[in-house]
Design an enzyme around this catalytic site. Structure first.
Site, PDB file in Angstrom:
ATOM      1  N   HIS A  95       0.848  -1.199   0.000  1.00  0.00           N
ATOM      2  CA  HIS A  95       0.000   0.000   0.000  1.00  0.00           C
ATOM      3  C   HIS A  95       0.885   1.251   0.000  1.00  0.00           C
ATOM      4  CE1 HIS A  95      -2.885   3.035   1.219  1.00  0.00           C
ATOM      5  NE2 HIS A  95      -3.804   2.222   0.729  1.00  0.00           N
ATOM      6  N   GLU A  97       0.710   3.946   1.534  1.00  0.00           N
ATOM      7  CA  GLU A  97       1.027   4.508   2.863  1.00  0.00           C
ATOM      8  C   GLU A  97       2.178   3.742   3.513  1.00  0.00           C
ATOM      9  OE1 GLU A  97      -2.983   4.394   4.345  1.00  0.00           O
ATOM     10  OE2 GLU A  97      -3.514   5.918   2.865  1.00  0.00           O
ATOM     11  N   GLY A 173      -7.159   8.962  -0.603  1.00  0.00           N
ATOM     12  CA  GLY A 173      -7.529   9.783   0.548  1.00  0.00           C
ATOM     13  C   GLY A 173      -7.598  11.266   0.243  1.00  0.00           C
ATOM     14  N   SER A 213      -9.970   7.077  -3.741  1.00  0.00           N
ATOM     15  CA  SER A 213     -11.209   7.856  -3.582  1.00  0.00           C
ATOM     16  C   SER A 213     -12.374   7.272  -4.374  1.00  0.00           C
ATOM     17  CB  SER A 213     -10.974   9.328  -3.943  1.00  0.00           C
ATOM     18  OG  SER A 213      -9.988   9.889  -3.087  1.00  0.00           O
TER      19      SER A 213
HETATM   20  C1  PEP Z   1      -6.794   2.998  -0.036  1.00  0.00           C
HETATM   21  O1  PEP Z   1      -6.530   3.134   1.145  1.00  0.00           O
HETATM   22  O2  PEP Z   1      -6.332   2.050  -0.659  1.00  0.00           O
HETATM   23  C2  PEP Z   1      -7.670   3.970  -0.675  1.00  0.00           C
HETATM   24  C3  PEP Z   1      -7.929   3.833  -1.946  1.00  0.00           C
HETATM   25  O3  PEP Z   1      -8.171   4.976   0.128  1.00  0.00           O
HETATM   26  P1  PEP Z   1      -9.330   6.023  -0.298  1.00  0.00           P
HETATM   27  O4  PEP Z   1     -10.442   5.223  -0.903  1.00  0.00           O
HETATM   28  O5  PEP Z   1      -9.714   6.689   0.977  1.00  0.00           O
HETATM   29  O6  PEP Z   1      -8.725   6.955  -1.305  1.00  0.00           O
END
Ligand code: PEP
Length: 251
Positions: A95, A97, A173, A213
């Site tokens: 991921h 993050e 995000g 998102s």
């Molecule tokens: C994610 O965490 O993989 C993600 C896509 O987050 P979000 O949908 O909040 O953008």
């Protein structure tokens, strides 16, 4: 035919009680929606409560990361063997993050993916370009390279247990979403890269999700694209009604 996979990534949200309450709320909303696989990837400490609440339903509970070593001096980490012993079948690796805040690289992502696959787990492998790369016009090269590096030494047989999540980092995000055309084009590049690595059959069987998102408003358009086989959903996976709309859009 490849399956559509709708997966929530809870990130660092929900206590065990909150996770249990959330699964109890979402369960009736997605009951009988069998045209896609439904997964919530949870923080380690909430997995057991979420699994308990999901028992007997069409919801599976996964983890958000896994370490590559079998065991040893890796304080704070969890191995694939530990996860499978807890009945966890799915795990996210790579991921953005984790890459951004915890120093993970294509090399460690590849090691984690291989460890999970060797333990018989199903891997949701995340990759995607950052904003500067998209603006510089090198997105296709970046995702092709990540696909090759992250899947290094993963066999064609193991690809049955790999789901790829194309997640443009600038869309995660942020409320910014790739257009359906951008998502389709980049997922198609990933699929072409899989053709070059494993041949057409494996590439056609591999589910490639879009993440960034995705929400109850844009999911239908994104999921309608032929190379978008589902979604990895962060924020909207924390709200039962929103997540259920996305699952419905995948039917
Ligand atoms: C994610 O965490 O993989 C993600 C896509 O987050 P979000 O949908 O909040 O953008």
């Amino acid at each position: 035919m490849r399956r559509t996979v709708i997966a929530g990534n809870w990130k660092m949200n929900f206590t065990p009680d909150e996770a249990r309450a959330f699964i109890n709320e979402v369960k009736p909303l997605v009951a009988g929606k069998d045209n896609c696989d439904i997964i919530f990837c949870a923080p380690y400490v909430t997995i057991a409560a979420a699994q308990d609440a999901a028992k007997g339903s069409n919801i599976k509970i996964g983890a958000e990361n896994v370490h590559f070593a079998e065991k040893g001096a890796y304080t704070g980490e969890v191995s694939a063997k530990m996860l499978t012993a807890c009945g966890v079948e799915y795990v996210i690796v790579g991921h953005s993050e984790r890459r951004q805040y915890f120093g993970e690289t294509d090399e460690t992502v590849n090691l984690r993916a291989k460890a999970a696959l060797a333990a018989g787990m199903k891997v949701i492998l995340c990759l995607g370009e950052v904003k500067e790369q998209r603006l510089s016009g090198v997105t296709n090269e970046v995702v092709a390279m990540q696909t090759k590096l992250d899947l290094k030494d993963v066999t064609a047989e193991q690809m049955k247990n790999v789901i790829i999540a194309y997640e443009p980092v600038w869309a995660i995000g942020t409320g910014l979403t790739a257009t359906p055309e951008q998502a389709e084009e980049t997922c198609a590049v990933i699929r072409e890269t899989l053709v070059s690595l494993y041949g057409k059959e494996v590439a056609e069987e591999t589910a490639i999700q879009y993440g960034g998102s995705m929400n109850e408003k844009n999911a239908a358009e994104l999921l309608a694209k032929p190379n978008v086989d589902g979604g990895l959903i962060g924020g909207a996976s924390l709200v039962a009604e929103k997540f259920a709309v996305i699952v419905n859009a995948a039917q």
